[in-house]
Design a protein around this motif. Structure first.
Motif: not given
Length: 157
Positions: A104-125
């Motif tokens: 990513a270009v510095p300062g650029l917004m990075i977005r990611v979506s995951t299932g709200t109940n996907n606890e391992p992914a939520v913890r990672l992000y």
């Protein structure tokens, strides 16, 4: 260990599709929703996704994880993150996330979506500074949460 996946190579696409099926079936179980779009992909839809895929290969050159990104003028979207279930909790998702962020270009917004109940992914992000934002209901009782952060400059990575 991380390299671009060539979507014109039939074998690489099939390996990616197999990995995606295994990984997203686990997420489907975690969030209680079997209609996750990546479970419906084919080699053709992966090729036509417009996403750039990067794979994590183990010492035997086996694809054990992958991330895909889509770079836009104002943001980069992490579209998919997947790890083979036999390789969970080995730091592969962390390495893939860090690699994707480095694109990513510095300062650029990075977005990611995951299932709200996907606890391992939520913890990672959240561990990597992603802030929860919009929550979208995709089916009755099933929500996705969009996370975002600003891409760090190379000096702070």
């Amino acid at each position: 260990m991380i390299r671009k996946i060539d979507l014109t190579d039939h074998h690489q696409v099939l390996d990616l599709l197999f990995l995606q099926q295994l990984s997203y079936r686990v997420e489907a179980e975690l969030i209680g929703f079997k209609e996750i779009p990546p479970l419906w992909d084919s080699p053709k839809t992966l090729r036509e996704s417009g996403e750039c895929f990067f794979g994590y290969y183990d010492e035997d050159n086996k694809l054990t994880g992958a991330v895909s990104v889509k770079q836009g003028p104002k943001e980069m979207t992490l579209c998919r993150m997947m790890v083979h279930p036999d390789a969970f909790r080995q730091g592969i998702a962390t390495q893939l996330l860090q690699y994707a962020e480095s694109l990513a270009v510095p300062g650029l917004m990075i977005r990611v979506s995951t299932g709200t109940n996907n606890e391992p992914a939520v913890r990672l992000y959240t561990k990597f500074g992603y802030e929860p934002g919009q929550v979208m209901e995709v089916a009755p009782g099933i929500t996705l949460t969009v996370y975002h952060k600003t891409a760090p400059s190379p000096l702070t990575r």
